[in-house]
Design an enzyme around this catalytic site. Structure first.
Site, PDB file in Angstrom:
ATOM      1  N   PRO A 129    -135.269 -88.325  -3.848  1.00  0.00           N
ATOM      2  CA  PRO A 129    -135.533 -88.547  -2.416  1.00  0.00           C
ATOM      3  C   PRO A 129    -135.375 -90.016  -2.024  1.00  0.00           C
ATOM      4  O   PRO A 129    -135.273 -90.342  -0.856  1.00  0.00           O
ATOM      5  CB  PRO A 129    -136.983 -88.073  -2.244  1.00  0.00           C
ATOM      6  CG  PRO A 129    -137.581 -88.071  -3.606  1.00  0.00           C
ATOM      7  CD  PRO A 129    -136.466 -87.856  -4.570  1.00  0.00           C
ATOM      8  N   GLU A 160    -143.546 -85.856 -11.043  1.00  0.00           N
ATOM      9  CA  GLU A 160    -143.557 -87.039 -10.164  1.00  0.00           C
ATOM     10  C   GLU A 160    -142.214 -87.748 -10.180  1.00  0.00           C
ATOM     11  O   GLU A 160    -142.001 -88.732  -9.479  1.00  0.00           O
ATOM     12  CB  GLU A 160    -144.659 -88.022 -10.587  1.00  0.00           C
ATOM     13  CG  GLU A 160    -146.074 -87.567 -10.260  1.00  0.00           C
ATOM     14  CD  GLU A 160    -146.246 -87.219  -8.797  1.00  0.00           C
ATOM     15  OE1 GLU A 160    -145.774 -87.975  -7.934  1.00  0.00           O
ATOM     16  OE2 GLU A 160    -146.850 -86.160  -8.519  1.00  0.00           O
ATOM     17  N   ARG A 215    -116.036 -77.164  -2.556  1.00  0.00           N
ATOM     18  CA  ARG A 215    -115.289 -76.656  -1.405  1.00  0.00           C
ATOM     19  C   ARG A 215    -114.007 -77.447  -1.161  1.00  0.00           C
ATOM     20  O   ARG A 215    -113.102 -76.985  -0.491  1.00  0.00           O
ATOM     21  CB  ARG A 215    -116.160 -76.706  -0.135  1.00  0.00           C
ATOM     22  CG  ARG A 215    -117.335 -75.771  -0.161  1.00  0.00           C
ATOM     23  CD  ARG A 215    -118.201 -75.925   1.074  1.00  0.00           C
ATOM     24  NE  ARG A 215    -117.498 -75.617   2.301  1.00  0.00           N
ATOM     25  CZ  ARG A 215    -117.169 -74.404   2.704  1.00  0.00           C
ATOM     26  NH1 ARG A 215    -117.500 -73.373   1.972  1.00  0.00           N
ATOM     27  NH2 ARG A 215    -116.509 -74.218   3.836  1.00  0.00           N
ATOM     28  N   ASP A 275    -114.108 -77.762   8.639  1.00  0.00           N
ATOM     29  CA  ASP A 275    -115.575 -77.697   8.717  1.00  0.00           C
ATOM     30  C   ASP A 275    -116.165 -78.881   9.491  1.00  0.00           C
ATOM     31  O   ASP A 275    -115.526 -79.919   9.627  1.00  0.00           O
ATOM     32  CB  ASP A 275    -116.178 -77.711   7.308  1.00  0.00           C
ATOM     33  CG  ASP A 275    -116.139 -76.336   6.658  1.00  0.00           C
ATOM     34  OD1 ASP A 275    -116.008 -75.335   7.381  1.00  0.00           O
ATOM     35  OD2 ASP A 275    -116.259 -76.287   5.420  1.00  0.00           O
TER      36      ASP A 275
HETATM   37  N1  SAM Z   1    -142.588 -88.703  -6.578  1.00  0.00           N
HETATM   38  C1  SAM Z   1    -141.218 -88.658  -6.150  1.00  0.00           C
HETATM   39  C2  SAM Z   1    -141.072 -89.464  -4.873  1.00  0.00           C
HETATM   40  O1  SAM Z   1    -141.916 -89.306  -3.986  1.00  0.00           O
HETATM   41  O2  SAM Z   1    -140.091 -90.233  -4.737  1.00  0.00           O
HETATM   42  C3  SAM Z   1    -140.781 -87.221  -5.876  1.00  0.00           C
HETATM   43  C4  SAM Z   1    -140.669 -86.379  -7.096  1.00  0.00           C
HETATM   44  S1  SAM Z   1    -140.078 -84.758  -6.730  1.00  0.00           S
HETATM   45  C5  SAM Z   1    -141.534 -83.817  -6.610  1.00  0.00           C
HETATM   46  C6  SAM Z   1    -139.378 -84.218  -8.239  1.00  0.00           C
HETATM   47  C7  SAM Z   1    -137.872 -84.345  -8.330  1.00  0.00           C
HETATM   48  O3  SAM Z   1    -137.254 -83.593  -7.312  1.00  0.00           O
HETATM   49  C8  SAM Z   1    -137.313 -85.738  -8.198  1.00  0.00           C
HETATM   50  O4  SAM Z   1    -137.385 -86.428  -9.408  1.00  0.00           O
HETATM   51  C9  SAM Z   1    -135.881 -85.471  -7.759  1.00  0.00           C
HETATM   52  O5  SAM Z   1    -135.035 -85.246  -8.869  1.00  0.00           O
HETATM   53  C10 SAM Z   1    -136.009 -84.178  -6.957  1.00  0.00           C
HETATM   54  N2  SAM Z   1    -135.999 -84.374  -5.498  1.00  0.00           N
HETATM   55  C11 SAM Z   1    -137.036 -84.230  -4.666  1.00  0.00           C
HETATM   56  N3  SAM Z   1    -136.708 -84.454  -3.412  1.00  0.00           N
HETATM   57  C12 SAM Z   1    -135.388 -84.759  -3.408  1.00  0.00           C
HETATM   58  C13 SAM Z   1    -134.465 -85.102  -2.389  1.00  0.00           C
HETATM   59  N4  SAM Z   1    -134.824 -85.219  -1.104  1.00  0.00           N
HETATM   60  N5  SAM Z   1    -133.181 -85.328  -2.744  1.00  0.00           N
HETATM   61  C14 SAM Z   1    -132.792 -85.249  -4.040  1.00  0.00           C
HETATM   62  N6  SAM Z   1    -133.642 -84.931  -5.041  1.00  0.00           N
HETATM   63  C15 SAM Z   1    -134.925 -84.691  -4.739  1.00  0.00           C
END
Ligand code: SAM
Length: 249
Positions: free
Chosen positions: A93, A120, A158, A173
Site C-alpha cells: 500500500p 503487518e 491483456r 480500453d
Molecule cells: N501494515 C502495512 C501498511 O499499513 O503499510 C499493511 C500490511 S497488509 C495487511 C499485508 C500485505 O498486503 C502487504 O504486505 C502487501 O503485500 C499487501 N497489500 C495491502 N494493501 C495493498 C495495496 N493497497 N496494494 C498492494 N499491496 C497491498
C-alpha cells in the site's frame, strides 16, 4: 512473460491460472506462472516465516531470510528460463500507485517477480536489499499481496500478443489513450423502452467511429475530468467534446 510469485498462499492464484483468457494464455504457454513459497526455505518444524515485531505492537512481520531465499530461487529460475530483463516488485500500500501508464512501462520486462506480503508486512531490510519497485493498487489496505499481484498480472497480460482473442481490444480500453472507453450495446435493439443509439445500427463506420470518440470524451468529462487535464485534445476532439457538453449537460 514469466512471472514468479513469492507467496505463502500460492493456491490463491488458481483463479487466474484456470479461468478465462488468462487461463487459456497459461495453458498455451504464452505466459507462465511459477511459485516460490517462503515456507519451503525454513528448516524448523513449524515452518515459521513470521515473528513478532521488534519494538512491540500488534501483528506479525514476515522474516527476511525465507523471503530472500525465495527471491533468489525465483531469480535463478528466470535465468534458467532465459529471461533477459526482470524486475522485483513488492506489492505494497506504500508503493507507487498503479495506473495504465505504469502497466505499459512494465511491459518492457520479460520476467517479473512479485513479492506478496501478509500480516503487518515484510521486514524492511528485505525491501531495501531485494526490491526494485513497490506498487500499490490504491490507497486502501488489503490482507495480502496476492490479490494485488493478480490484478497487475491480469492488466499486463491483456497487452501481451495472443492473450486476448482480438488484439485491438485492449487498445480500445479505458485509460490506454488517456480517455475512458465509449459505451457498449448488444442485442436486443430495444429493451423495455430503451433503444440502442441509432448511429450504431447505421452501418456507417466513419460516423460510428466519431460517435464513439465523442462518447469517450463525454464520459471522461463527466466521470473523470482529472484525466482531461493531462491530455492534449486535438481540434476535432475539442469540437466533439464542446458539442457533447452543449447537447447533454
Ligand atoms: N501494515 C502495512 C501498511 O499499513 O503499510 C499493511 C500490511 S497488509 C495487511 C499485508 C500485505 O498486503 C502487504 O504486505 C502487501 O503485500 C499487501 N497489500 C495491502 N494493501 C495493498 C495495496 N493497497 N496494494 C498492494 N499491496 C497491498
Amino acid at each position: 512473460m514469466i512471472f514468479n510469485i513469492i507467496s505463502i498462499f500460492p493456491e490463491m492464484f488458481d483463479s487466474i491460472l484456470h479461468y478465462g483468457v488468462l487461463g487459456r494464455a497459461f495453458t498455451n504457454d504464452i505466459c507462465s506462472l511459477n511459485f516460490n513459497n517462503p515456507r519451503d526455505f525454513v528448516s524448523d518444524s513449524y515452518k515459521r516465516i513470521d515473528d513478532k515485531p521488534f519494538g512491540g505492537g500488534p501483528g506479525m512481520v514476515m522474516k527476511i531470510a525465507p523471503l530472500e531465499d525465495a527471491i533468489k530461487m525465483a531469480l535463478q529460475q528466470q535465468q534458467t528460463l532465459d529471461v533477459k530483463k526482470n524486475i522485483r516488485i513488492y506489492m505494497s500500500p506504500q508503493g507507487k500507485p498503479c495506473n495504465q501508464a505504469l502497466v505499459s512501462e512494465l511491459l518492457q520486462y520479460d520476467g517479473i517477480i512479485f513479492v506478496c506480503g501478509r500480516y503487518e508486512g515484510i521486514d524492511e531490510r528485505c525491501i531495501e536489499r531485494n526490491i526494485d519497485l513497490e506498487i500499490s493498487i490504491g490507497d486502501f489496505v488489503v490482507s495480502g499481496g496476492e490479490l494485488p499481484a493478480m490484478m497487475l498480472i491480469d492488466a499486463l497480460m491483456r497487452h501481451i500478443p495472443g492473450v486476448l482473442h482480438d488484439k485491438d481490444s485492449a487498445q480500445a480500453d479505458s485509460f490506454v489513450s488517456g480517455l475512458l472507453d465509449h459505451p457498449h450495446y448488444t442485442i436486443p435493439r430495444e429493451y423495455d423502452g430503451m433503444n440502442v443509439p441509432e448511429v450504431l445500427l447505421s452501418g456507417n463506420h466513419e460516423q460510428i467511429k466519431l460517435w464513439r470518440l465523442q462518447m469517450s470524451l463525454w464520459h471522461t468529462y463527466k466521470k473523470r475530468p482529472d484525466l482531461l487535464q493531462s491530455k492534449q485534445l486535438t481540434k476535432i476532439e475539442s469540437g466533439l467534446l464542446q458539442d457533447a457538453i452543449k447537447r447533454f449537460e
